[in-house]
Design a protein around this motif. Structure first.
Motif, PDB file in Angstrom:
ATOM      1  N   GLN A 377       0.809  -1.215   0.000  1.00 53.05           N
ATOM      2  CA  GLN A 377       0.000   0.000   0.000  1.00 53.05           C
ATOM      3  C   GLN A 377       0.843   1.266   0.000  1.00 53.05           C
ATOM      4  O   GLN A 377       0.402   2.319  -0.475  1.00 53.05           O
ATOM      5  N   SER A 378       2.079   1.190   0.466  1.00 52.87           N
ATOM      6  CA  SER A 378       2.929   2.383   0.460  1.00 52.87           C
ATOM      7  C   SER A 378       3.289   2.816  -0.958  1.00 52.87           C
ATOM      8  O   SER A 378       3.661   3.976  -1.186  1.00 52.87           O
ATOM      9  N   ASP A 379       3.169   1.894  -1.938  1.00 54.91           N
ATOM     10  CA  ASP A 379       3.444   2.258  -3.321  1.00 54.91           C
ATOM     11  C   ASP A 379       2.473   3.319  -3.826  1.00 54.91           C
ATOM     12  O   ASP A 379       2.788   4.059  -4.766  1.00 54.91           O
ATOM     13  N   ALA A 380       1.291   3.387  -3.225  1.00 59.77           N
ATOM     14  CA  ALA A 380       0.272   4.324  -3.692  1.00 59.77           C
ATOM     15  C   ALA A 380       0.709   5.778  -3.517  1.00 59.77           C
ATOM     16  O   ALA A 380       0.284   6.658  -4.277  1.00 59.77           O
ATOM     17  N   ALA A 381       1.584   6.063  -2.532  1.00 55.51           N
ATOM     18  CA  ALA A 381       2.013   7.446  -2.306  1.00 55.51           C
ATOM     19  C   ALA A 381       2.759   7.988  -3.518  1.00 55.51           C
ATOM     20  O   ALA A 381       2.500   9.107  -3.987  1.00 55.51           O
ATOM     21  N   GLY A 382       3.678   7.205  -4.064  1.00 56.81           N
ATOM     22  CA  GLY A 382       4.408   7.649  -5.248  1.00 56.81           C
ATOM     23  C   GLY A 382       3.515   7.760  -6.460  1.00 56.81           C
ATOM     24  O   GLY A 382       3.657   8.688  -7.268  1.00 56.81           O
ATOM     25  N   PHE A 383       2.582   6.836  -6.581  1.00 56.20           N
ATOM     26  CA  PHE A 383       1.627   6.873  -7.698  1.00 56.20           C
ATOM     27  C   PHE A 383       0.811   8.160  -7.661  1.00 56.20           C
ATOM     28  O   PHE A 383       0.651   8.845  -8.676  1.00 56.20           O
ATOM     29  N   ILE A 384       0.330   8.514  -6.482  1.00 56.03           N
ATOM     30  CA  ILE A 384      -0.493   9.722  -6.360  1.00 56.03           C
ATOM     31  C   ILE A 384       0.324  10.970  -6.670  1.00 56.03           C
ATOM     32  O   ILE A 384      -0.155  11.910  -7.313  1.00 56.03           O
ATOM     33  N   LYS A 385       1.598  10.992  -6.218  1.00 54.07           N
ATOM     34  CA  LYS A 385       2.450  12.144  -6.536  1.00 54.07           C
ATOM     35  C   LYS A 385       2.611  12.323  -8.041  1.00 54.07           C
ATOM     36  O   LYS A 385       2.562  13.429  -8.560  1.00 54.07           O
ATOM     37  N   LEU A 386       2.808  11.216  -8.740  1.00 56.76           N
ATOM     38  CA  LEU A 386       3.013  11.291 -10.182  1.00 56.76           C
ATOM     39  C   LEU A 386       1.758  11.752 -10.910  1.00 56.76           C
ATOM     40  O   LEU A 386       1.806  12.632 -11.769  1.00 56.76           O
ATOM     41  N   VAL A 387       0.621  11.146 -10.591  1.00 55.66           N
ATOM     42  CA  VAL A 387      -0.598  11.513 -11.326  1.00 55.66           C
ATOM     43  C   VAL A 387      -1.088  12.901 -10.932  1.00 55.66           C
ATOM     44  O   VAL A 387      -1.889  13.506 -11.654  1.00 55.66           O
ATOM     45  N   GLY A 388      -0.624  13.420  -9.800  1.00 53.11           N
ATOM     46  CA  GLY A 388      -1.037  14.753  -9.366  1.00 53.11           C
ATOM     47  C   GLY A 388      -0.089  15.860  -9.735  1.00 53.11           C
ATOM     48  O   GLY A 388      -0.349  17.030  -9.410  1.00 53.11           O
ATOM     49  N   LEU A 389       1.002  15.544 -10.448  1.00 53.68           N
ATOM     50  CA  LEU A 389       1.998  16.557 -10.782  1.00 53.68           C
ATOM     51  C   LEU A 389       1.389  17.732 -11.536  1.00 53.68           C
ATOM     52  O   LEU A 389       1.697  18.896 -11.259  1.00 53.68           O
ATOM     53  N   ARG A 390       0.541  17.465 -12.495  1.00 51.68           N
ATOM     54  CA  ARG A 390      -0.013  18.555 -13.296  1.00 51.68           C
ATOM     55  C   ARG A 390      -0.926  19.459 -12.470  1.00 51.68           C
ATOM     56  O   ARG A 390      -1.003  20.672 -12.718  1.00 51.68           O
ATOM     57  N   LEU A 391      -1.625  18.877 -11.489  1.00 49.36           N
ATOM     58  CA  LEU A 391      -2.499  19.682 -10.633  1.00 49.36           C
ATOM     59  C   LEU A 391      -1.667  20.575  -9.726  1.00 49.36           C
ATOM     60  O   LEU A 391      -1.984  21.754  -9.515  1.00 49.36           O
ATOM     61  N   LYS A 392      -0.604  19.994  -9.186  1.00 47.86           N
ATOM     62  CA  LYS A 392       0.296  20.759  -8.331  1.00 47.86           C
ATOM     63  C   LYS A 392       0.942  21.898  -9.118  1.00 47.86           C
ATOM     64  O   LYS A 392       1.018  23.041  -8.652  1.00 47.86           O
ATOM     65  N   GLY A 393       1.395  21.579 -10.352  1.00 51.44           N
ATOM     66  CA  GLY A 393       2.031  22.595 -11.182  1.00 51.44           C
ATOM     67  C   GLY A 393       1.090  23.713 -11.556  1.00 51.44           C
ATOM     68  O   GLY A 393       1.482  24.888 -11.622  1.00 51.44           O
ATOM     69  N   ARG A 394      -0.168  23.375 -11.818  1.00 51.50           N
ATOM     70  CA  ARG A 394      -1.151  24.395 -12.187  1.00 51.50           C
ATOM     71  C   ARG A 394      -1.367  25.381 -11.050  1.00 51.50           C
ATOM     72  O   ARG A 394      -1.441  26.594 -11.258  1.00 51.50           O
ATOM     73  N   MET A 395      -1.456  24.862  -9.829  1.00 45.90           N
ATOM     74  CA  MET A 395      -1.667  25.729  -8.685  1.00 45.90           C
ATOM     75  C   MET A 395      -0.434  26.588  -8.407  1.00 45.90           C
ATOM     76  O   MET A 395      -0.539  27.768  -8.063  1.00 45.90           O
ATOM     77  N   GLN A 396       0.748  26.003  -8.573  1.00 45.61           N
ATOM     78  CA  GLN A 396       1.967  26.782  -8.375  1.00 45.61           C
ATOM     79  C   GLN A 396       2.010  27.973  -9.321  1.00 45.61           C
ATOM     80  O   GLN A 396       2.377  29.083  -8.942  1.00 45.61           O
ATOM     81  N   GLN A 397       1.612  27.735 -10.571  1.00 45.19           N
ATOM     82  CA  GLN A 397       1.681  28.770 -11.576  1.00 45.19           C
ATOM     83  C   GLN A 397       0.683  29.891 -11.313  1.00 45.19           C
ATOM     84  O   GLN A 397       0.992  31.072 -11.459  1.00 45.19           O
TER      85      GLN A 397
END
Length: 410
Positions: A377-397
């Motif tokens: 189940q700890s693998d899910a943390a990295g998966f979520i970070k990857l699929v959420g990169l674009r959302l994080k980047g959009r908010m940063q911008q």
């Protein structure tokens, strides 16, 4: 009107096509060959050949197309999970290309120069018949009397029948225009022309009113092979017999009745009541089995194309290259949709209870909420970070001026 020697008419034996038969003879001075397709209308077929000959046809074909209809038209459409506007299982629309195909074949055998139909200038069927004819034999002329004659109403038709001694029984007890085949029965007209009116009490044919359905639920099983149903309750049937069996079961339990306002291809809205008992059961069971056996991305791709496929059927593009290409993709997606679905039928409801398949993609070891040894189940943390990169980047911008979120929160 150009001179024609022979015309093949799609003949139902009802008021419209009986008058059309006589009208074509009177106005085109040609022979009329009638073609009636038995698609499961039941008692409507009784005596239809003699009726056509009595009304003036030089020959009458009565074609039993039930197996071809279900096997080559209904089942391919159901493999695609087609629904028009999310509700209509296309019972009338899917019958028209087969009727047109057989008319064209008979026209070629008989040496006819034209085909004819009884569809009105307001409806979808005129488009379906004529597009299919164009696709199969563009040399044939199409005669559509409703677009040519000066009769405007059912009263005009009845008067014409009397004037020409056409033996058509006319009853005003049931005011609807009804189309029936093995897949469905449709009702239009009468009180249904006001979308606020409830359908009349007699506006039922194959589906039992909910108030009269059995109080005891019934469980059945349906077996599928490559997306096609092949057996009910462990008994194998031909395609037409299987659909008839499910119509019987579903109709008894009030399943498959839809009352809707839809968008016709010609641009107007119309209200119809549809009874599709067996088709409704098949659609629910087939969809349920796909959840067990289909790859996620394949399913989502196919699902995105369902409205387009349904439009092709509804609009009359069955014999089009785009429908044939899409069918090939659909059939590829169905290669492992094989298995059994257990369904409960009860007072208008069709509820899948269980499903199994030799090609099941379900892994209980992965899906369990209990302890497992195959999923970290700890693998899910990295998966979520990857699929959420674009959302994080959009908010940063937009909010933090391009700075890293963690830096902005110091």
């Amino acid at each position: 009107m150009s001179k024609l020697e022979k015309v093949v008419l799609a003949y139902s034996g009802g008021l419209d096509t009986s008058i059309i038969l006589k009208w074509i003879k009177n106005n085109y001075d040609c022979d009329v060959v009638c073609m009636t397709a038995d698609l499961g209308q039941g008692e409507e077929m009784d005596g239809i050949e003699q009726k056509a000959l009595t009304t003036g046809a030089v020959k009458a074909y009565v074609e039993d197309l039930r197996e071809e209809f279900v096997r080559d038209y209904v089942f391919p459409m159901f493999r695609a999970s087609a629904l028009y506007e999310g509700r209509y299982l296309l019972g009338t629309a899917i019958a028209r290309p087969l009727i047109a195909k057989r008319m064209v074949e008979i026209a070629e055998v008989e040496g006819a120069q034209a085909v004819a139909h009884g569809a009105t200038g307001k409806g979808n069927d005129q488009v379906r018949f004529e597009l299919a004819t164009m696709a199969l034999n563009p040399r044939l002329k199409t005669i559509a009397p409703w677009r040519e004659w000066d009769m405007k109403s059912r009263t005009d038709l009845i008067n014409y029948a009397k004037e020409n001694s056409i033996p058509v029984p006319v009853s005003r007890a049931k005011p609807w225009s009804i189309d029936a085949n093995l897949l469905h029965t449709s009702f239009e007209g009468g009180e249904l022309e006001d979308p606020w009116n409830s359908p009349g009490q007699d506006c039922h044919r194959t589906v039992t009113p909910l108030e009269k359905c059995p109080d005891q639920a019934e469980e059945i099983t349906i077996d599928f092979e490559r997306g096609n149903p092949v057996a009910v309750n462990d008994i194998r049937y031909s395609p037409a017999a299987l659909l008839a069996k499910l119509n019987e079961l579903g109709g008894r339990h009030g399943i498959g009745r839809v009352d809707m306002v839809e968008n016709r291809f010609v641009g107007m809205k119309s209200r119809g009541v549809y009874e599709t008992p067996g088709g409704t059961i098949l659609a629910a069971a087939h969809r349920d089995l796909e959840g067990l056996t289909m790859d996620r991305e394949m399913m989502h791709l196919r699902d995105g194309l369902i409205p387009r496929y349904a439009e092709m059927v509804y609009y009359g593009y069955w014999f089009s290259p785009e429908r044939e290409a899409l069918q090939a993709m659909v059939d590829k997606s169905q290669e492992k949709v094989t298995g059994t679905v257990r369904v409960k039928l009860y007072k208008g409801n069709c509820v899948p209870l269980g499903r199994k398949s030799p090609f099941s993609m379900y892994n209980a070891d992965l899906a369990t909420f209990e302890e497992d040894y195959v999923y970290d189940q700890s693998d899910a943390a990295g998966f979520i970070k990857l699929v959420g990169l674009r959302l994080k980047g959009r908010m940063q911008q937009s909010k933090f001026g391009g700075k890293d979120v963690e830096d902005s929160c110091e």
